[in-house]
Design a protein around this motif. Sequence first.
Motif, PDB file in Angstrom:
ATOM      1  N   GLU A 214       0.854  -1.193   0.000  1.00  0.00           N
ATOM      2  CA  GLU A 214       0.000   0.000   0.000  1.00  0.00           C
ATOM      3  C   GLU A 214       0.889   1.240   0.000  1.00  0.00           C
ATOM      4  N   PHE A 215       0.608   2.130  -0.938  1.00  0.00           N
ATOM      5  CA  PHE A 215       1.348   3.381  -1.012  1.00  0.00           C
ATOM      6  C   PHE A 215       0.390   4.520  -0.690  1.00  0.00           C
ATOM      7  N   SER A 216       0.813   5.452   0.134  1.00  0.00           N
ATOM      8  CA  SER A 216      -0.054   6.597   0.434  1.00  0.00           C
ATOM      9  C   SER A 216       0.757   7.880   0.493  1.00  0.00           C
ATOM     10  N   THR A 217       0.097   8.976   0.106  1.00  0.00           N
ATOM     11  CA  THR A 217       0.682  10.311   0.220  1.00  0.00           C
ATOM     12  C   THR A 217      -0.206  11.127   1.140  1.00  0.00           C
ATOM     13  N   ARG A 218       0.390  11.715   2.151  1.00  0.00           N
ATOM     14  CA  ARG A 218      -0.318  12.634   3.040  1.00  0.00           C
ATOM     15  C   ARG A 218       0.414  13.953   3.010  1.00  0.00           C
ATOM     16  N   GLU A 219      -0.340  15.030   2.969  1.00  0.00           N
ATOM     17  CA  GLU A 219       0.311  16.333   2.876  1.00  0.00           C
ATOM     18  C   GLU A 219      -0.611  17.422   3.403  1.00  0.00           C
ATOM     19  N   SER A 220      -0.044  18.353   4.149  1.00  0.00           N
ATOM     20  CA  SER A 220      -0.798  19.535   4.572  1.00  0.00           C
ATOM     21  C   SER A 220       0.136  20.725   4.542  1.00  0.00           C
ATOM     22  N   LYS A 221      -0.444  21.882   4.212  1.00  0.00           N
ATOM     23  CA  LYS A 221       0.311  23.119   4.365  1.00  0.00           C
ATOM     24  C   LYS A 221       0.369  23.403   5.866  1.00  0.00           C
ATOM     25  N   VAL A 222       1.446  24.007   6.297  1.00  0.00           N
ATOM     26  CA  VAL A 222       1.596  24.299   7.724  1.00  0.00           C
ATOM     27  C   VAL A 222       0.440  25.185   8.201  1.00  0.00           C
ATOM     28  N   ALA A 223      -0.045  26.070   7.332  1.00  0.00           N
ATOM     29  CA  ALA A 223      -1.177  26.943   7.684  1.00  0.00           C
ATOM     30  C   ALA A 223      -2.427  26.139   8.046  1.00  0.00           C
ATOM     31  N   GLU A 224      -2.548  24.924   7.479  1.00  0.00           N
ATOM     32  CA  GLU A 224      -3.724  24.079   7.771  1.00  0.00           C
ATOM     33  C   GLU A 224      -3.556  23.308   9.083  1.00  0.00           C
ATOM     34  N   LEU A 225      -2.360  23.389   9.678  1.00  0.00           N
ATOM     35  CA  LEU A 225      -2.088  22.591  10.877  1.00  0.00           C
ATOM     36  C   LEU A 225      -2.098  23.452  12.140  1.00  0.00           C
ATOM     37  N   LYS A 226      -2.808  24.581  12.060  1.00  0.00           N
ATOM     38  CA  LYS A 226      -2.803  25.534  13.188  1.00  0.00           C
ATOM     39  C   LYS A 226      -3.166  24.899  14.530  1.00  0.00           C
ATOM     40  N   ASN A 227      -4.073  23.915  14.501  1.00  0.00           N
ATOM     41  CA  ASN A 227      -4.527  23.325  15.768  1.00  0.00           C
ATOM     42  C   ASN A 227      -3.615  22.211  16.274  1.00  0.00           C
ATOM     43  N   VAL A 228      -2.578  21.920  15.515  1.00  0.00           N
ATOM     44  CA  VAL A 228      -1.670  20.845  15.903  1.00  0.00           C
ATOM     45  C   VAL A 228      -0.447  21.440  16.584  1.00  0.00           C
ATOM     46  N   PRO A 229      -0.072  20.929  17.768  1.00  0.00           N
ATOM     47  CA  PRO A 229       1.108  21.475  18.449  1.00  0.00           C
ATOM     48  C   PRO A 229       2.348  21.376  17.559  1.00  0.00           C
ATOM     49  N   ALA A 230       3.087  22.467  17.461  1.00  0.00           N
ATOM     50  CA  ALA A 230       4.256  22.512  16.574  1.00  0.00           C
ATOM     51  C   ALA A 230       5.304  21.469  16.959  1.00  0.00           C
ATOM     52  N   ALA A 231       5.285  21.043  18.221  1.00  0.00           N
ATOM     53  CA  ALA A 231       6.246  20.022  18.659  1.00  0.00           C
ATOM     54  C   ALA A 231       6.081  18.730  17.854  1.00  0.00           C
ATOM     55  N   LEU A 232       4.869  18.500  17.330  1.00  0.00           N
ATOM     56  CA  LEU A 232       4.625  17.260  16.583  1.00  0.00           C
ATOM     57  C   LEU A 232       5.175  17.325  15.157  1.00  0.00           C
ATOM     58  N   TYR A 233       5.478  18.536  14.679  1.00  0.00           N
ATOM     59  CA  TYR A 233       5.903  18.694  13.293  1.00  0.00           C
ATOM     60  C   TYR A 233       7.163  17.894  12.970  1.00  0.00           C
ATOM     61  N   THR A 234       7.988  17.691  13.997  1.00  0.00           N
ATOM     62  CA  THR A 234       9.267  17.018  13.737  1.00  0.00           C
ATOM     63  C   THR A 234       9.162  15.513  13.907  1.00  0.00           C
ATOM     64  N   ASP A 235       8.002  15.023  14.328  1.00  0.00           N
ATOM     65  CA  ASP A 235       7.847  13.592  14.585  1.00  0.00           C
ATOM     66  C   ASP A 235       6.905  12.970  13.554  1.00  0.00           C
ATOM     67  N   PRO A 236       7.459  12.263  12.565  1.00  0.00           N
ATOM     68  CA  PRO A 236       6.631  11.702  11.492  1.00  0.00           C
ATOM     69  C   PRO A 236       5.501  10.824  12.026  1.00  0.00           C
ATOM     70  N   ASN A 237       5.772  10.013  13.053  1.00  0.00           N
ATOM     71  CA  ASN A 237       4.729   9.120  13.581  1.00  0.00           C
ATOM     72  C   ASN A 237       3.558   9.894  14.142  1.00  0.00           C
ATOM     73  N   GLU A 238       3.849  10.997  14.795  1.00  0.00           N
ATOM     74  CA  GLU A 238       2.794  11.796  15.418  1.00  0.00           C
ATOM     75  C   GLU A 238       2.052  12.646  14.390  1.00  0.00           C
ATOM     76  N   ILE A 239       2.800  13.283  13.498  1.00  0.00           N
ATOM     77  CA  ILE A 239       2.166  14.241  12.588  1.00  0.00           C
ATOM     78  C   ILE A 239       1.380  13.532  11.480  1.00  0.00           C
ATOM     79  N   ALA A 240       1.766  12.297  11.168  1.00  0.00           N
ATOM     80  CA  ALA A 240       1.122  11.575  10.054  1.00  0.00           C
ATOM     81  C   ALA A 240      -0.394  11.592  10.152  1.00  0.00           C
ATOM     82  N   GLN A 241      -0.905  11.360  11.368  1.00  0.00           N
ATOM     83  CA  GLN A 241      -2.371  11.268  11.515  1.00  0.00           C
ATOM     84  C   GLN A 241      -3.086  12.601  11.357  1.00  0.00           C
ATOM     85  N   HIS A 242      -2.332  13.697  11.345  1.00  0.00           N
ATOM     86  CA  HIS A 242      -2.962  15.023  11.193  1.00  0.00           C
ATOM     87  C   HIS A 242      -2.908  15.542   9.754  1.00  0.00           C
ATOM     88  N   LEU A 243      -2.178  14.828   8.897  1.00  0.00           N
ATOM     89  CA  LEU A 243      -2.019  15.305   7.519  1.00  0.00           C
ATOM     90  C   LEU A 243      -3.172  14.816   6.645  1.00  0.00           C
TER      91      LEU A 243
END
Length: 264
Positions: A214-243
Amino acid sequence: MMMSHGFKSSKKNFTFGSWNVTVAKTHIMKSKDIERLGEELNMPSLPEMLFGDNVLRIQHTEGYGIEFNALDALRRVNNMEDSVKVACAQEWQESRADSEISKEVLKPFDWTYTTDYRGTLMGEGLQIKVGKTTERIDMEKLKAREHIMFFDEVLLFEDELHDHGVSMISVKIRVMPTSFFLLLRFFLRVDGVLIRINDTRLYYENGRDYMLREFSTRESKVAELKNVPAALYTDPNEIAQHLTLKLTECEKLELPQTVDEVNH
């Protein structure tokens, strides 16, 4: 923050049933080899940490299989123009008008090293056949606490995008008594602009004559992630579910039948 890399070369083999996993890790590619490769791939620059000899390979005793290596991953990077990337580069260039990258971005090439690499099929005579499928990897089954007989992770390349983010691709595998599961993940963060994750999941259950990929692409502009704590931006496992999920492709990798199997 770069991952810390021990540059001691290592090679591991693990055999289970008719399969063998090989994991080779070694030092970063030398600059003269990188230059030569850049010319071959027609790319003005390559990731600053390129592990050209690192590989994770899953091979059947009959010779066929699939492997994951940095050079084939780079071959899937767009070395031509791409409007999305250029639009993003434009935005980025304006915010960094003084930086050295702005000169480089003008050459049409994907400076984020985004790749949709899903592995390299191998085998001389017998080949794995790839087709579309509606069957999905049973992620619930994978959550069952099964004994892990072998686990390893291999970094293929990493680049800090001139200190404005990170672009990296790595692959990890775990082998259980009844199956194996592999995740190849490309992670891109362009600070202030976007976060993108391309995942390839590969699953095989003992006794089956196919693997699921299974191949998947997830992507969000940082502007769309306003409600996500910036600390998660550096952690692929954490940020994946928000993209935002942009694409999923499911494939069946049919294993070739050997003469013995046909005769039985």
